[in-house]
Design an enzyme around this catalytic site. Structure first.
Site, PDB file in Angstrom:
ATOM      1  N   GLY A  81       1.582 -13.877  -3.950  1.00 48.35           N
ATOM      2  CA  GLY A  81       2.325 -11.765  -3.200  1.00 48.35           C
ATOM      3  C   GLY A  81       1.965 -11.753  -2.110  1.00 48.35           C
ATOM      4  O   GLY A  81       2.801 -10.618  -1.927  1.00 48.35           O
ATOM      5  N   GLN A 157       1.010  -2.975  -2.632  1.00 46.32           N
ATOM      6  CA  GLN A 157       0.556  -4.331  -1.805  1.00 46.32           C
ATOM      7  C   GLN A 157       2.573  -3.749  -0.545  1.00 46.32           C
ATOM      8  O   GLN A 157       2.775  -4.180   0.596  1.00 46.32           O
ATOM      9  CB  GLN A 157       1.382  -5.742  -1.610  1.00 46.32           C
ATOM     10  N   SER A 182      -4.009   1.074  -7.911  1.00 47.70           N
ATOM     11  CA  SER A 182      -4.323   0.424  -6.655  1.00 47.70           C
ATOM     12  C   SER A 182      -5.100   0.821  -5.378  1.00 47.70           C
ATOM     13  O   SER A 182      -5.101   0.505  -4.286  1.00 47.70           O
ATOM     14  CB  SER A 182      -4.090  -0.887  -6.833  1.00 47.70           C
ATOM     15  N   ASP A 296      -6.766  -5.643 -11.282  1.00 49.95           N
ATOM     16  CA  ASP A 296      -7.184  -7.655 -11.039  1.00 49.95           C
ATOM     17  C   ASP A 296      -7.896  -7.778 -12.152  1.00 49.95           C
ATOM     18  O   ASP A 296      -8.098  -9.037 -12.433  1.00 49.95           O
ATOM     19  CB  ASP A 296      -7.056  -7.170 -10.483  1.00 49.95           C
TER      20      ASP A 296
END
Length: 417
Positions: A81, A157, A182, A296
């Site tokens: 990813g 991300q 996150s 996660d």
């Protein structure tokens, strides 16, 4: 007490590779993670024309501040990813045609928030199959940059990729973020950008990065806190003690916060300057916890939840549904296969205490499912993985290291008898 050597952080390694590639000069990384994901990232950089050399101890990257040296490239991101979301942003900074593709698993995961943002910032790109999914081809003519609004509720991300690329945009970047998940990963990104010499202004929900250049440097990658969670959970579950060197009070990774959850559930936790130790106390207390910022580690907690003395409810983890697999659903189905009562909603899972029965774990080719339910097997007989090798994504030696830890505990128990 068992010392467990944990490999370098995947998240830190990927960011360090990206920043080194954009820096002026040669950077050297030590302690970097060597796994399938980071191999994909290094291969992607090489395809884009960067010189990357690596030994067991040091990786060297010759930077190119104006984008990829190559004028064309076909980049295969495998299951990674970070590679699939970071490298297209790097490609958009260059001059040429760059194609990015990935495995069937990664093709299913969305890249729309990033590719939409790149278009708004001046990139010319097209999808070969489904909109907002790889493969994507970028016809790069440098990237002007500018201002945009970004939905960061699915993954941080996308924001990280844009921020790291921003200094090379001719107009820089100002981005207003909504729904950030996150957050500690974004804090890590900003800190590492500053480590490589770039200034970032972060005011509430808005980031501003003016045009500037990264400076090459020597950089040490800290151990992976997400990976450490399986060993910390194992200690809490079995009443043993685990110390992870290199993960201490100054660690950047938010997933070190998993030990705070274990403390709330009854474990003894000591965080020193250069190490963290978790010791099980013979009890695991049920709890309700928001894991939005450390999602996660959600499968790790789910995997030990049946052994708690009350229900374990994990909330605000919708983004785990769009990882390597739908992790909420994967955890629920595997726990149900063990005879554990479990319920899920859009962004939560609640697990009742119970005694797991033998089951074949459906890993869904997801390293975190495989490693998490390996911990369950420490106190439940007959737990098998259908795809044990999927751990190579982030920790190829996981089963060996986990088995050695288990063997040390068994020898210690015999000695006490």
């Amino acid at each position: 007490m068992t010392n467990v050597p944990i490999p370098g952080s995947k998240s830190v390694t990927a960011r360090a590779l990206f920043l080194a590639a954009m820096a002026e000069g040669t950077s050297r990384l030590t302690g970097a993670l060597d796994s399938d994901d980071t191999q994909a990232f290094r291969s992607g950089l090489r395809a884009l024309g960067y010189r990357v050399s690596d030994t067991d101890e040091v990786w060297s990257i010759d930077g190119h501040p104006d984008g990829p040296p190559s004028r064309s490239a076909d980049v295969y991101c495998r299951d990674a990813g970070t590679a699939a979301r970071f490298l297209p942003a790097l490609g958009a900074l260059g001059n040429g045609e760059f194609r990015f593709d990935a495995s069937p698993q990664m093709r299913r995961r969305p890249v729309g928030p990033m590719t939409t943002a790149l278009r708004e910032l001046g990139a010319d790109l097209r999808f070969e199959d489904r909109d907002d999914h790889l493969p994507v081809v970028i016809d790069a003519r440098r990237l002007p940059g500018g201002r945009l609004r970004l939905d960061s509720s699915i993954s941080s991300q996308f924001l990280t990729a844009l921020l790291m690329a921003a200094p090379a945009m001719t107009e820089g970047l100002t981005v207003q973020v909504t729904g950030m998940v996150s957050r500690p990963y974004v804090e890590m990104t900003v800190r590492m950008m500053r480590d490589f010499g770039v200034s970032v202004e972060w005011d509430d929900d808005t980031f501003t990065v003016p045009p500037q250049r990264y400076a090459a440097r020597d950089y040490r990658v800290e151990p992976d806190a997400s990976t450490a969670s399986y060993f910390f959970a194992a200690a809490a579950l079995t009443g043993n003690s685990v110390t992870v060197p290199g993960l201490g009070a100054e660690v950047m990774q938010g997933d070190i916060g998993f030990v705070d959850i274990l403390r709330r559930m009854g474990a003894d936790v000591i965080v020193d300057s250069d190490r963290t130790t978790v010791t099980g106390t013979g009890r695991i207390t049920g709890t309700t916890v928001n894991m939005r910022d450390i999602s996660d580690t959600m499968p790790t907690l789910a995997a030990i939840a049946p052994f708690a003395d009350g229900p374990v409810r994990i909330e605000d983890v919708y983004n785990t549904r769009v990882k390597e697999c739908d992790r909420l659903e994967a955890c629920a189905k595997n726990l149900s296969a063990m005879g554990i009562e479990v319920a899920t909603g859009r962004d939560w899972i609640e697990i009742q205490p119970g005694r797991p029965r033998p089951a074949l774990i459906d890993c869904h080719a997801d390293h975190r499912i495989a490693m998490a339910f390996s911990v369950t097997g420490l106190r439940a007989d007959g737990i098998e993985l259908d795809d044990p090798e999927c751990v190579k994504k982030t920790f190829p030696e996981f089963h060996h290291v986990f088995g050695e830890m288990r063997e040390q505990w068994s020898r210690a128990a015999v000695g006490r008898d």
